[in-house]
Design an enzyme around this catalytic site. Structure first.
Site, mmCIF file in Angstrom:
data_model
loop_
_atom_site.group_PDB
_atom_site.id
_atom_site.type_symbol
_atom_site.label_atom_id
_atom_site.label_comp_id
_atom_site.label_asym_id
_atom_site.label_seq_id
_atom_site.Cartn_x
_atom_site.Cartn_y
_atom_site.Cartn_z
ATOM 1 N N ASP A 188 47.695 30.139 31.864
ATOM 2 C CA ASP A 188 47.328 28.726 32.054
ATOM 3 C C ASP A 188 46.317 28.358 30.965
ATOM 4 O O ASP A 188 45.355 29.090 30.743
ATOM 5 C CB ASP A 188 46.717 28.535 33.456
ATOM 6 N N GLN A 220 49.801 18.577 42.708
ATOM 7 C CA GLN A 220 50.688 18.994 41.621
ATOM 8 C C GLN A 220 50.575 18.031 40.444
ATOM 9 O O GLN A 220 50.570 16.808 40.628
ATOM 10 C CB GLN A 220 52.150 19.038 42.108
ATOM 11 N N HIS A 247 56.056 26.142 39.889
ATOM 12 C CA HIS A 247 55.252 27.245 39.350
ATOM 13 C C HIS A 247 54.263 27.726 40.404
ATOM 14 O O HIS A 247 53.885 26.987 41.307
ATOM 15 C CB HIS A 247 54.507 26.818 38.086
ATOM 16 N N PHE A 248 53.873 28.986 40.221
ATOM 17 C CA PHE A 248 52.880 29.626 41.091
ATOM 18 C C PHE A 248 51.660 29.977 40.248
ATOM 19 O O PHE A 248 51.807 30.597 39.188
ATOM 20 C CB PHE A 248 53.445 30.918 41.701
ATOM 21 N N HIS A 249 50.478 29.618 40.725
ATOM 22 C CA HIS A 249 49.228 30.034 40.085
ATOM 23 C C HIS A 249 48.861 31.412 40.624
ATOM 24 O O HIS A 249 48.882 31.622 41.850
ATOM 25 C CB HIS A 249 48.091 29.073 40.450
HETATM 26 P P1 5GP Z 1 49.772 22.007 38.947
HETATM 27 O O1 5GP Z 1 48.681 21.006 39.056
HETATM 28 O O2 5GP Z 1 51.050 21.304 38.591
HETATM 29 O O3 5GP Z 1 49.898 22.958 40.073
HETATM 30 O O4 5GP Z 1 49.342 22.959 37.750
HETATM 31 C C1 5GP Z 1 49.638 22.729 36.423
HETATM 32 C C2 5GP Z 1 48.858 23.757 35.632
HETATM 33 O O5 5GP Z 1 49.373 23.749 34.319
HETATM 34 C C3 5GP Z 1 47.362 23.473 35.524
HETATM 35 O O6 5GP Z 1 46.641 24.593 36.006
HETATM 36 C C4 5GP Z 1 47.135 23.245 34.030
HETATM 37 O O7 5GP Z 1 45.928 23.806 33.595
HETATM 38 C C5 5GP Z 1 48.325 23.920 33.390
HETATM 39 N N1 5GP Z 1 48.798 23.341 32.161
HETATM 40 C C6 5GP Z 1 48.897 22.015 31.863
HETATM 41 N N2 5GP Z 1 49.422 21.853 30.626
HETATM 42 C C7 5GP Z 1 49.686 23.108 30.152
HETATM 43 C C8 5GP Z 1 50.246 23.582 28.919
HETATM 44 O O8 5GP Z 1 50.595 22.831 28.009
HETATM 45 N N3 5GP Z 1 50.355 24.937 28.784
HETATM 46 C C9 5GP Z 1 49.966 25.808 29.766
HETATM 47 N N4 5GP Z 1 50.101 27.103 29.514
HETATM 48 N N5 5GP Z 1 49.408 25.395 30.924
HETATM 49 C C10 5GP Z 1 49.288 24.047 31.119
#
Ligand code: 5GP
Length: 147
Positions: free
Chosen positions: A37, A100, A106-108
């Site tokens: 991330d 989200q 995706h999974f963190h």
């Molecule tokens: P969500 O909020 O959808 O669960 O998480 C999205 C995650 O993607 C966030 O933790 C954010 O830091 C990460 N993220 C956003 N843009 C990018 C990117 O361009 N590359 C990577 N590797 N991570 C990203």
């Protein structure tokens, strides 16, 4: 709940999966990719991303989920070892109301240490060299565990 938008294959993770945007990959198999991330909530924050297109868990194929969770487990064990973690946090958000921000499932997977708070979600961009160094250590741990 209002009907969510359809899957959009121009989301940032679809571009990463197609190799149009760089990422620090730590794992890939036929169905799944995992990469660092860019705004980690703790050092070693990894995203496990199924290749099959779905917005999130609500429209995902159960077989995709079944495989992805096995990759989440592999990555969690590697992070525990590499970061000498006291625990590993797994998170997964579905639709904006649940936090989200990127609409490809995706999974963190985040190493945790006693008494150390998580940094904010989608907070500060990490230095590329730090992400590269952490990715290298995780790849090495995964290679050791599969040999
Ligand atoms: P969500 O909020 O959808 O669960 O998480 C999205 C995650 O993607 C966030 O933790 C954010 O830091 C990460 N993220 C956003 N843009 C990018 C990117 O361009 N590359 C990577 N590797 N991570 C990203």
């Amino acid at each position: 709940m209002t009907k969510p938008a359809a899957y959009d294959d121009n989301n940032i993770f679809a571009k990463i999966l197609r190799g149009e945007i760089p990422s620090h990959r730590i794992y890939e198999d036929q169905h799944t990719v995992a990469f660092m991330d860019v705004m980690p909530q703790a050092p070693g924050h990894v995203l496990v991303v199924p290749k099959a297109p779905s917005r999130n868990i609500l429209d995902a194929d159960p077989a995709t989920l079944a495989h992805a969770i096995t990759v989440v487990q592999k990555v969690a064990k590697a992070l525990e070892e590499v970061f000498d973690a006291d625990g590993v946090f797994i998170a997964q958000f579905n639709e904006p109301a649940a936090g989200q921000t990127v609409f490809h499932l995706h999974f963190h997977v985040i190493p945790r240490h006693e008494g150390v708070a998580l940094k904010p979600h989608s907070g500060k961009m990490e230095d590329g060299a730090v992400l590269a160094a952490n990715a290298e250590k995780i790849r090495a741990a995964l290679a050791r565990s599969s040999s």
